[in-house]
Structures are given as structure tokens and as C-alpha cells.
Design a protein around this motif. Structure first.
Motif, PDB file in Angstrom:
ATOM      1  N   PRO A  33      26.596  20.729 -37.548  1.00  0.00           N
ATOM      2  CA  PRO A  33      27.449  21.687 -38.259  1.00  0.00           C
ATOM      3  C   PRO A  33      26.768  23.018 -38.538  1.00  0.00           C
ATOM      4  CG  PRO A  33      26.527  20.135 -39.815  1.00  0.00           C
ATOM      5  CD  PRO A  33      26.086  19.670 -38.451  1.00  0.00           C
ATOM      6  N   GLY A  34      25.516  23.156 -38.172  1.00  0.00           N
ATOM      7  CA  GLY A  34      24.763  24.374 -38.420  1.00  0.00           C
ATOM      8  C   GLY A  34      23.364  24.212 -37.866  1.00  0.00           C
ATOM      9  N   ALA A  35      22.396  24.642 -38.605  1.00  0.00           N
ATOM     10  CA  ALA A  35      21.010  24.573 -38.152  1.00  0.00           C
ATOM     11  C   ALA A  35      20.105  24.142 -39.284  1.00  0.00           C
ATOM     12  CB  ALA A  35      20.554  25.927 -37.609  1.00  0.00           C
ATOM     13  N   ALA A  36      18.965  23.574 -38.928  1.00  0.00           N
ATOM     14  CA  ALA A  36      17.965  23.155 -39.906  1.00  0.00           C
ATOM     15  C   ALA A  36      16.588  23.525 -39.384  1.00  0.00           C
ATOM     16  CB  ALA A  36      18.046  21.651 -40.162  1.00  0.00           C
ATOM     17  N   ILE A  37      15.765  24.065 -40.265  1.00  0.00           N
ATOM     18  CA  ILE A  37      14.384  24.435 -39.915  1.00  0.00           C
ATOM     19  C   ILE A  37      13.470  23.992 -41.045  1.00  0.00           C
ATOM     20  CG2 ILE A  37      12.782  26.310 -39.383  1.00  0.00           C
ATOM     21  CD1 ILE A  37      15.145  27.988 -38.438  1.00  0.00           C
ATOM     22  N   ALA A  38      12.383  23.357 -40.699  1.00  0.00           N
ATOM     23  CA  ALA A  38      11.333  23.033 -41.673  1.00  0.00           C
ATOM     24  C   ALA A  38      10.014  23.543 -41.122  1.00  0.00           C
ATOM     25  CB  ALA A  38      11.260  21.526 -41.916  1.00  0.00           C
ATOM     26  N   SER A  39       9.289  24.291 -41.936  1.00  0.00           N
ATOM     27  CA  SER A  39       7.984  24.791 -41.511  1.00  0.00           C
ATOM     28  C   SER A  39       7.042  24.824 -42.702  1.00  0.00           C
ATOM     29  CB  SER A  39       8.098  26.189 -40.894  1.00  0.00           C
ATOM     30  OG  SER A  39       8.069  27.200 -41.884  1.00  0.00           O
ATOM     31  N   ALA A  40       5.793  25.130 -42.423  1.00  0.00           N
ATOM     32  CA  ALA A  40       4.759  25.105 -43.450  1.00  0.00           C
ATOM     33  C   ALA A  40       4.744  26.351 -44.317  1.00  0.00           C
ATOM     34  CB  ALA A  40       3.393  24.903 -42.796  1.00  0.00           C
ATOM     35  N   GLY A 559      16.638  18.455 -44.117  1.00  0.00           N
ATOM     36  CA  GLY A 559      15.283  18.908 -43.848  1.00  0.00           C
ATOM     37  C   GLY A 559      14.303  18.295 -44.819  1.00  0.00           C
ATOM     38  N   GLY A 560      13.082  18.104 -44.357  1.00  0.00           N
ATOM     39  CA  GLY A 560      12.029  17.585 -45.212  1.00  0.00           C
ATOM     40  C   GLY A 560      10.769  18.410 -45.064  1.00  0.00           C
ATOM     41  N   ALA A 561      10.348  19.058 -46.152  1.00  0.00           N
ATOM     42  CA  ALA A 561       9.097  19.812 -46.172  1.00  0.00           C
ATOM     43  C   ALA A 561       8.079  19.025 -46.986  1.00  0.00           C
ATOM     44  CB  ALA A 561       9.302  21.194 -46.777  1.00  0.00           C
ATOM     45  N   ASP A 562       6.891  18.903 -46.477  1.00  0.00           N
ATOM     46  CA  ASP A 562       5.869  18.092 -47.135  1.00  0.00           C
ATOM     47  C   ASP A 562       5.609  18.605 -48.551  1.00  0.00           C
ATOM     48  OD1 ASP A 562       3.490  16.643 -47.801  1.00  0.00           O
ATOM     49  OD2 ASP A 562       3.095  16.414 -45.673  1.00  0.00           O
ATOM     50  N   PRO A 566       2.895  23.566 -51.243  1.00  0.00           N
ATOM     51  CA  PRO A 566       3.880  24.269 -52.073  1.00  0.00           C
ATOM     52  C   PRO A 566       4.521  25.476 -51.412  1.00  0.00           C
ATOM     53  CG  PRO A 566       1.645  24.693 -52.861  1.00  0.00           C
ATOM     54  CD  PRO A 566       1.533  23.624 -51.822  1.00  0.00           C
ATOM     55  N   VAL A 567       3.955  26.013 -50.331  1.00  0.00           N
ATOM     56  CA  VAL A 567       4.568  27.185 -49.701  1.00  0.00           C
ATOM     57  C   VAL A 567       5.446  26.822 -48.515  1.00  0.00           C
ATOM     58  CG1 VAL A 567       2.741  28.738 -50.469  1.00  0.00           C
ATOM     59  CG2 VAL A 567       2.568  27.662 -48.216  1.00  0.00           C
ATOM     60  N   GLY A 568       5.527  25.536 -48.154  1.00  0.00           N
ATOM     61  CA  GLY A 568       6.400  25.119 -47.073  1.00  0.00           C
ATOM     62  C   GLY A 568       7.864  25.186 -47.483  1.00  0.00           C
ATOM     63  N   LYS A 569       8.750  25.149 -46.486  1.00  0.00           N
ATOM     64  CA  LYS A 569      10.176  25.243 -46.789  1.00  0.00           C
ATOM     65  C   LYS A 569      11.000  24.568 -45.711  1.00  0.00           C
ATOM     66  CE  LYS A 569      13.782  28.662 -47.914  1.00  0.00           C
ATOM     67  NZ  LYS A 569      14.046  30.119 -48.080  1.00  0.00           N
ATOM     68  N   ALA A 570      11.890  23.678 -46.125  1.00  0.00           N
ATOM     69  CA  ALA A 570      12.916  23.113 -45.257  1.00  0.00           C
ATOM     70  C   ALA A 570      14.252  23.685 -45.694  1.00  0.00           C
ATOM     71  CB  ALA A 570      12.927  21.596 -45.359  1.00  0.00           C
ATOM     72  N   ARG A 571      15.044  24.123 -44.729  1.00  0.00           N
ATOM     73  CA  ARG A 571      16.286  24.810 -45.067  1.00  0.00           C
ATOM     74  C   ARG A 571      17.364  24.409 -44.073  1.00  0.00           C
ATOM     75  NH1 ARG A 571      16.630  31.400 -44.911  1.00  0.00           N
ATOM     76  NH2 ARG A 571      18.888  31.628 -44.788  1.00  0.00           N
ATOM     77  N   VAL A 572      18.569  24.208 -44.581  1.00  0.00           N
ATOM     78  CA  VAL A 572      19.739  23.923 -43.765  1.00  0.00           C
ATOM     79  C   VAL A 572      20.745  25.036 -44.001  1.00  0.00           C
ATOM     80  CG1 VAL A 572      21.671  22.344 -43.393  1.00  0.00           C
ATOM     81  CG2 VAL A 572      19.383  21.434 -43.835  1.00  0.00           C
ATOM     82  N   GLU A 573      21.317  25.557 -42.929  1.00  0.00           N
ATOM     83  CA  GLU A 573      22.296  26.634 -43.049  1.00  0.00           C
ATOM     84  C   GLU A 573      23.534  26.249 -42.248  1.00  0.00           C
ATOM     85  OE1 GLU A 573      22.200  31.183 -41.725  1.00  0.00           O
ATOM     86  OE2 GLU A 573      20.868  30.737 -43.402  1.00  0.00           O
ATOM     87  N   ALA A 574      24.648  26.086 -42.917  1.00  0.00           N
ATOM     88  CA  ALA A 574      25.851  25.559 -42.280  1.00  0.00           C
ATOM     89  C   ALA A 574      26.496  26.545 -41.320  1.00  0.00           C
ATOM     90  CB  ALA A 574      26.871  25.143 -43.342  1.00  0.00           C
ATOM     91  N   ARG A 575      26.221  27.823 -41.525  1.00  0.00           N
ATOM     92  CA  ARG A 575      26.890  28.813 -40.684  1.00  0.00           C
ATOM     93  C   ARG A 575      25.932  29.531 -39.758  1.00  0.00           C
ATOM     94  NH1 ARG A 575      31.120  31.645 -44.971  1.00  0.00           N
ATOM     95  NH2 ARG A 575      32.247  29.726 -45.511  1.00  0.00           N
ATOM     96  N   ALA A 576      24.823  28.874 -39.388  1.00  0.00           N
ATOM     97  CA  ALA A 576      23.876  29.505 -38.464  1.00  0.00           C
ATOM     98  C   ALA A 576      24.565  29.770 -37.135  1.00  0.00           C
ATOM     99  CB  ALA A 576      22.659  28.603 -38.260  1.00  0.00           C
ATOM    100  N   ALA A 577      24.110  30.820 -36.455  1.00  0.00           N
ATOM    101  CA  ALA A 577      24.762  31.252 -35.218  1.00  0.00           C
ATOM    102  C   ALA A 577      24.748  30.167 -34.162  1.00  0.00           C
ATOM    103  CB  ALA A 577      24.064  32.505 -34.694  1.00  0.00           C
ATOM    104  N   ARG A 578      25.884  30.057 -33.435  1.00  0.00           N
ATOM    105  CA  ARG A 578      25.962  29.132 -32.309  1.00  0.00           C
ATOM    106  C   ARG A 578      25.599  29.870 -31.038  1.00  0.00           C
ATOM    107  NH1 ARG A 578      28.273  24.226 -32.991  1.00  0.00           N
ATOM    108  NH2 ARG A 578      29.357  23.846 -34.928  1.00  0.00           N
TER     109      ARG A 578
END
Length: 578
Positions: A33-40, A559-562, A566-578
Motif C-alpha cells: 500500500p506504500g513504502a517502508a524504509i528502515a536505516s541506521a 518497519g523495525g529499527a534497532d 537511537p538515531v536509526g529510523k524505520a518509517r512507513v509512508e502510505a502514499r509513497a510514489a509508485r
């Protein structure tokens, strides 16, 4: 054997798909339904979404995330290092492994790393120009963009250029890492110019600006491969290495090439696991460990029994890593044998369910056969494309050397070769002829970017952590198989065994006291974190696992960020570009 294995994997998954569909009467979603990114780092995650919103796909986002991590995590990775990228192209239904591992300069023979007494010169192996292999990460960014992306490099590298030029706030892990490596970092004028630009080392909260790195990224964006491996940047890299006594050549830089390889894949409990082939050691070890464990219902075992069996699988996989694995372009790696279920069955048969197997009883000679450092990100986009990217400069801040005028911190990956046969490297792992250095050869790696695919769920995961990468990915994969969500997988407690030294290392609190006592009664040595001389605790935690998951049954992304970072981030965006 590889074809046979794929047939087994396909048959298992087709059966599971049919069973799942019949059970709930609902077909799994075909697109997220969108996109998910997790990084440090949050800035890297946000850069990935910036590129997606501009019309890019997961591969464009990977260029943005990877390049921003190269700016904000010099402690872990950068343009002067390398990496592995596991890709899934949803339109073609194809998985591919991008090998951007560093390569050995011709001058870097094993003899070059021995002192007058024939012992390994640890300083030369880990610090300064002789520690550095030819970087692969810039070539990977160009390759990802031109072969798989939709946007030009000028667009996907723009966030990294902006952050390098304008600066980012220094965080504790960076300042603490610099303090640990300060003596080496301040040997080199190019490094001092970056990290001591305001007269003192990086302090928490202050802006770290890297204008020379921004200029290097701009040349890469404008000229692609030639913007780094030829021309101004290459000339400055060569001059900086030579000034410190190293021996790189223009031909070696210009001759660097990314390799596309077929991923390793195997079945586990209704999942298809797609993972890294050599020169990663992680995929083969993961296949061995998971297939050794496959007959046991781990969720029903006691914590002691589950840990014991998992450790015994780790022990055997790391023993094989020591002797058989290396760059497949240079040595004959017996991939199909080592990753075959029948071989795993033989390893399983040697496990005593009630007693530890002393590592010395597993042959210590080859037999015939037919941390903070490093970083990872995981991406799924709205079309179902996905990327698992793990990149590194090896140890904290790599070699410590920045050639003047480049802003590029060089790796110290030469220590990942078996520079002296049977002598452990900085992570305590050993190697022999299969991983000996040779001109243009890629050193063995533990990086293990991985996909897990079942009829109802798709997961992307990976982590830094040296030799512990492999066992952290194992524990994460087992967590997904147990039904955990992405954040729970990222937070799982960790333990590790690597054959030699013959001991289980654990995070503080990872195992209950009664479990530790029971394991010791079975013959295991368990090393708990101890107080360091300065009053700080050592090895309390390790790793920085970043994972994303698409639940196809509910068509939701997670998303799961370790939580250790403390500076990592997991984010889900429902309307990310297709």
C-alpha cells in the motif's frame, strides 16, 4: 544441485501458498500500500522517501539512503568502502545480488603485512593506506542508478550532497567512536582537516560539515563512474595514498567493476530465504544453520535447549567458513555442497542434544569437499521492489585515512583477508588459502543482506556487527519464522558463537541466569559482558538491525529499527510514489 535445490524450494512454497489461500479464502495482496524504509540514521531514511516522492523506485531510494549513510555514518561506511545490495525487481520477478566489495591492490601481498619476525603487523593491516582495498561503493551507486533506477544520479545523490555541505548534528556513537580511534585518525592531515576543522574533535550536537566530500559526490553525480575512479577524485586518492606510503595505481582504480551474482536461496519452514552468495560468508552460513535447525520445532523447546541447538549450528557453520570460503572469482567455493540440505543433515547428526561439542573436536584442518562498524538499510516500495543493503568500511572509521581534497575515508578491509594463515583478524575469525589476498581479489565478508518470502509475508533484513552479523541475521530470521513483527525482530536479544574462540558471547540480559547455568552444565563456556577498566561496560549490546516487512494478508507495511541505535529510523509512508 542448485537446480534441484530451487525445485525443492519452489515445491515447498507452492504447497504453502495453496494451503494459506485455502485457509483464509483471501488472496495475498499483489502490491504494497506504500513504502517502508528502515536505516541506521533518520536522515538516510528521510532521504529515501524524498527520492520516492520525486518519482523514484526502491533502487533510486537505495542510492539516496546508501549515499546519505556514507555522509552521516563515517564510523560505519562511506564512499571509501564497499557493500552488498540484494535486490528484488518486482516487474521481472527477479532477485539479483550486487557485489561491490573492495578489491586488493596488486602491491598488497600477504608478505607485505608481516613484521621482521614473520608475525602479522596488526597496525599495517588495520590503519593507514596498506589497510585499504580499492573502494566499491561509488561504483555500486552508479550501477544501481543506471541499471535499475528511474532517476538520474544528480537527483538521487542530492540529499547526500546537501547534508555533506550543510552538515549534520554529531551523535554520541560518532563522537565516542572518534575518541576510540583518535590516535589513528589524527596521524593523517586529510583526516585532521575534516574532523578537526573547528580545532577540536567532534562533539555531540555540533554540526559536522564535509565540503570536500560534497564536492566528491558532485563529481560522482555529474560524471558517474569516471567522476570517482578517473579524473580529479582518482588523482587525489592516488596522491593521498602514495603520500602515506601506500601503493595504488590508476589502472586499479579505473579497472574496478561491480559484479552481479545469483543470490543463494533455500527453504525453511514454509519460507523462501534469499540471501548473499560468496564473497559473503553469511549466506552459506545462514543456509547451513537454518537447515541444521529445520527439523526441530524451536518454539516448543525450552530456552536452554533452543539456545544449545542454535549455538551448535553456529559452531559448525563458522568452522566451515574458516576453511572453504573466499572470492568465487579466484577460488572454487563448494557452494552447492555447503548449502545443501543433505550436508546440513550430516552436520545435524554430529550434535549431541545434551552436551556441547568442544570446537577442538571439529577438525581444525581443511578436509576434502566437492559493530558499530558497517551499516544496513532495508526498503520496500509501492510496486513491491525491495532492497537489502549492507555497506562498510570495516572497523570504526576504517583505516582512519582521508586522502586530502577528497573527504573520502578509506576502508581497512584488507584485514578481512587471511593475511597470515590461521591468524585471527580483528573480529577473531581465521582463514586460509581460500581467503588469501591476490591482486583484484575480494576479501571474504560477513555481510548478509537477506529476504524472507512466504505466501503471506515478505521481510527484508540485515545488520552490521562483524562476524556477529551472520548470527544476528539468523536470530532475526528465526524470529520472523516464529511470527514476530518487524520491530520485535529488530529488538531480539542476541548471542553468538563462531567456532573459535570456543565460547558463547551474549548481550547483557540476553539469557536468563538459569539458562546460562544450564548451558554451562552442558559444557558451554558463556561469556557475559564485563566491566571495562574505565568503568564502562563492554559488549553490553551489539549490532544495528534494520528491517521492513510487508504483510500480504492484511496488505500492511511495518518497519523495525534497532532500539540499540537511537538515531536509526524505520518509517512507513502510505502514499509513497509508485
Amino acid at each position: 544441485m542448485r537446480i534441484a535445490m530451487r525445485g525443492v524450494v519452489a515445491a515447498v512454497l507452492c504447497l504453502a501458498f495453496a494451503t494459506a489461500s485455502a485457509a483464509d479464502g483471501r488472496a495475498p495482496a499483489k502490491r504494497p500500500p506504500g513504502a517502508a524504509i528502515a536505516s541506521a540514521h533518520a536522515l538516510a531514511t528521510d532521504a529515501g522517501f524524498e527520492v520516492l516522492r520525486a518519482g523514484g523506485n526502491a533502487f533510486d531510494a537505495a542510492v539516496a539512503v546508501s549515499s546519505v549513510l556514507s555522509v552521516v555514518e563515517p564510523i560505519s561506511s562511506g564512499l571509501g568502502g564497499g557493500g552488498f545490495y540484494l535486490l528484488h525487481d518486482a516487474r521481472k520477478g527477479r532477485d539479483v545480488f550486487i557485489d561491490a566489495r573492495e578489491t586488493a591492490p596488486a602491491a598488497a601481498t600477504a608478505a607485505s603485512y608481516l613484521d621482521a619476525k614473520g608475525a602479522l603487523d596488526r597496525d599495517r593491516a588495520t590503519n593507514g593506506p596498506w589497510a585499504a582495498g580499492i573502494p566499491g561503493l561509488p561504483a555500486a551507486l552508479v550501477h544501481l542508478s543506471r541499471r535499475y533506477g528511474k532517476l538520474p544520479l544528480k537527483a538521487t545523490l542530492a540529499p547526500a550532497i546537501r547534508i555533506a555541505r550543510d552538515g549534520f548534528p554529531v551523535y554520541t556513537r560518532l563522537s565516542r567512536g572518534y575518541a576510540a580511534r583518535r590516535e589513528v585518525m589524527e596521524r593523517f592531515p586529510g583526516t585532521r582537516a575534516v574532523f578537526l576543522a573547528d580545532g577540536d574533535p567532534p562533539q555531540d550536537g555540533e554540526l559536522l560539515k564535509q565540503p570536500e566530500l560534497a564536492a566528491t559526490l558532485e563529481r560522482l553525480a555529474a560524471n558517474g563512474f569516471d567522476g570517482f575512479y578517473r579524473g580529479v577524485t582518482a588523482e587525489r586518492l592516488l596522491a593521498g595514498v602514495a603520500a602515506e606510503g601506500g601503493k595504488w595505481t590508476a589502472q586499479e582504480l579505473a579497472g574496478y567493476a561491480v559484479r552481479e551474482r545469483e543470490p543463494l536461496r533455500f527453504a525453511y519452514d514454509g519460507w523462501e530465504v534469499v540471501t548473499a552468495p560468496p564473497p559473503s560468508s553469511g549466506g552459506i552460513a545462514l543456509a547451513q544453520m537454518m537447515q541444521v535447525l529445520a527439523p526441530w520445532d524451536l518454539a516448543k523447546l525450552s530456552p536452554t535447549q533452543r539456545t544449545h541447538l542454535t549455538v551448535e549450528a553456529m559452531r559448525r557453520a563458522f568452522r566451515d567458513r574458516t576453511f572453504y570460503l573466499g572470492d568465487p572469482d579466484f577460488v572454487d567455493v563448494p557452494v552447492e555442497t555447503l548449502a545443501h540440505p543433505a550436508y546440513a543433515a550430516g552436520l545435524r547428526a554430529s550434535i549431541n542434544p545434551d552436551k556441547a561439542t568442544p570446537s577442538e573436536l571439529l577438525s581444525g584442518a581443511p578436509t576434502p569437499l566437492e559493530d558499530e562498524d558497517t551499516t544496513h538499510f532495508s526498503i520496500i516500495d509501492a510496486d513491491g521492489n525491495r532492497v537489502a543493503g549492507t555497506q562498510t568500511v570495516n572497523l570504526l572509521f576504517g583505516s582512519g585515512l582521508i586522502p586530502p581534497g577528497t573527504g573520502v575515508l578509506l576502508n581497512n578491509e584488507m584485514d578481512d583477508f587471511a593475511l597470515k594463515a590461521g591468524t585471527p583478524n580483528a573480529f577473531g575469525v581465521m582463514g586460509y588459502d581460500a581467503n588469501a589476498p591476490a591482486p583484484g581479489k575480494r576479501m571474504l565478508s560477513s555481510m548478509t543482506p537477506t529476504f524472507m518470502v512466504s505466501p503471506g509475508r515478505v521481510a527484508v533484513l540485515g545488520t552490521p556487527g562483524g562476524s556477529r552479523i551472520i548470527t544476528m541475521v539468523l536470530l532475526g530470521a528465526l524470529g520472523y519464522a516464529d511470527g514476530l513483527d518487524a520491530q520485535a525482530v529488530a529488538a531480539l536479544p542476541r548471542f553468538h558463537h563462531q567456532w573459535q574462540p570456543d565460547a558463547i558471547s551474549i548481550e547483557r540480559g540476553a539469557l536468563a541466569p538459569d539458562v546460562i547455568a544450564a548451558l554451562r552444565a552442558m559444557g558451554h563456556t558463556v561469556n557475559e559482558p564485563k566491566e571495562a577498566a574505565n568503568g564502562q561496560r563492554s559488549s553490553d549490546t551489539w549490532g544495528n538491525l534494520q528491517t521492513v516487512e510487508w504483510d500480504r494478508a492484511t496488505n500492511t507495511l511495518h518497519g523495525g529499527a534497532d532500539p540499540r541505535n537511537p538515531v536509526g529510523k524505520a518509517r512507513v509512508e502510505a502514499r509513497a510514489a509508485r
